[in-house]
Scaffold this active site. Sequence first.
Site, PDB file in Angstrom:
ATOM      1  CE  LYS A  19      -3.995   1.935   2.518  1.00 16.56           C
ATOM      2  NZ  LYS A  19      -4.880   1.753   3.691  1.00 16.56           N
ATOM      3  CB  SER A  49      -8.294   3.490   2.560  1.00 15.99           C
ATOM      4  OG  SER A  49      -7.411   2.956   3.525  1.00 15.99           O
ATOM      5  CB  SER A  68      -8.252   0.501   5.405  1.00 20.28           C
ATOM      6  OG  SER A  68      -8.995   1.679   5.332  1.00 20.28           O
TER       7      SER A  68
HETATM    8  N1  GLN Z   1     -13.083   3.906   6.110  1.00 17.46           N
HETATM    9  C1  GLN Z   1     -12.459   4.209   7.350  1.00 17.46           C
HETATM   10  C2  GLN Z   1     -12.045   5.656   7.376  1.00 17.46           C
HETATM   11  O1  GLN Z   1     -12.202   6.299   6.407  1.00 17.46           O
HETATM   12  C3  GLN Z   1     -11.294   3.301   7.590  1.00 17.46           C
HETATM   13  C4  GLN Z   1     -10.063   3.727   6.924  1.00 17.46           C
HETATM   14  C5  GLN Z   1      -8.859   2.891   7.272  1.00 17.46           C
HETATM   15  O2  GLN Z   1      -8.960   1.845   7.890  1.00 17.46           O
HETATM   16  N2  GLN Z   1      -7.700   3.421   6.890  1.00 17.46           N
HETATM   17  O3  GLN Z   1     -11.577   6.162   8.326  1.00 17.46           O
END
Ligand code: GLN
Length: 479
Positions: free
Chosen positions: A79, A154, A178
């Site tokens: 990532k 994400s 994410s």
């Molecule tokens: N969708 C969640 C957020 O926007 C989780 C994001 C993540 O785990 N990086 O905060």
Amino acid sequence: MQSLYRLGVAEVVQGVTSREFSAEEYIHQLLERIERVEPKINAFITVSKSSIDQARIIDRKIRDGEKVGPLAGVVVAIKDNICTKGMRTTCASKMLDDYVPPYDATVVDRLQQAGAIVIGKTNMDEFGMGSTTEFSRHGATRNPWDINKVPGGSSGGSAASVAALECTVSLGSDTGGSVRCPASFCSVVGFKPTYGLVSRYGLVSYANSLEQIGPLGKTVSDVASVMNVIAGFDEKDNTTAAGRPSYSVDKRPLRVGLVKEFVEGADEQVSKIISNSLDVFAKVGCQCEETSVASVQYALPSYYTIATAEASSNLARYDNIRYGFDMNPEGYEWNTYFSKARSNFGEEVKRRIITGSYVLSSGYYGKYYLKAQQARSILIRDLKSLFKKYDVLVGPTMPILPFNMGEKVDNPLTMYLVDVDTVVANLTGIPAISVPAGFARNGMPVGLQIMADAFCEQTLIDAASMFETEAKVQRSPEL
Ligand code: GLN
């Protein structure tokens, strides 16, 4: 020629070390595959050609009879918020457009020491803020099962690259789901370790008290092999726990609790597939029943309060002076320069910074931030006592099916709601995994989330692999 790009971790290591095929042949097949499917999927921000040199080094060592690590020849996608020495790390943000880290994250270093090859950096929501991989400066990633649907986020690029067979395994980061959300939407396995089990050194921070780096792979055994390499104490991250654990894939009867609140709140097709998963566990001798954790209703608002608070503080460092994009400071007064530079954050990131600053402000701190931390303590207490009764808790990873691209980008609240089942593990620090559980009528994947008590990853791996073997839902999308 054999389709090497379909292989899992153990088969790659076996093939490369026994010289049935070379690491170089394997990486070439993956690079060709990337060239072919990327125009549709867009899982990568950077593809590294130097991965071919890394493969040659592994092949040479094997030819010369030198010792190679447990992941020799395995190809990983990372990532783009995890630092890779000499390889651009952008967080899908304009703020880090040209940032080339001078060091490797501990996880990257450990993977390479183990013989793994980094093939590139994957697409994501800017700084990890989002659930669809649409908030990226590099365009959205698409779901390999239907390119009109979102892949989740994400770490959408990390999940889509595994599902589209562009790498053996990948790494994502999980602050509020994410790793698990895109794993569920793309029908791969995604693992969020206990807080403190995997080093965060070299992970660009979004909300430090919640996040962990975690692996994604085609099977439970693939993610377990990656965990064996990346987990354990790191002197560069003082939140890591002592020891270097090692996991195997075993089978044993477990006590399984299906969390009622998670199932009731889900789409009807999702609930059905998840409720049926209990039969799968029962078939292999597990003791299953429905249970309830009333305090999970506080998880989502608490998460978005704490995560935005931490984000507003973490992202204060992006002033476009030490690194950033091309913007000449000449002639600007400091405050004007600073706000002009910071206006280059994407809309969602700005929204988080503003919300986070608000919940931390002196007038509202008690009402929001402190309240959220209190709710977090209640949730930790409730789960702790439930884990005396159950080895694992299960439910859907995502309450809804993968949806159309563009459907939620303009409505932040509906976007936040999709994280309702995943954020629980981040607030409480416990490990959780998403395993493919089935497909809805429109062919879209559904993931089963399994959670265990802190540092009980072996239990989680056992439960997930029993389910995987018995449910037999894994397959690959046609691309
Ligand atoms: N969708 C969640 C957020 O926007 C989780 C994001 C993540 O785990 N990086 O905060």
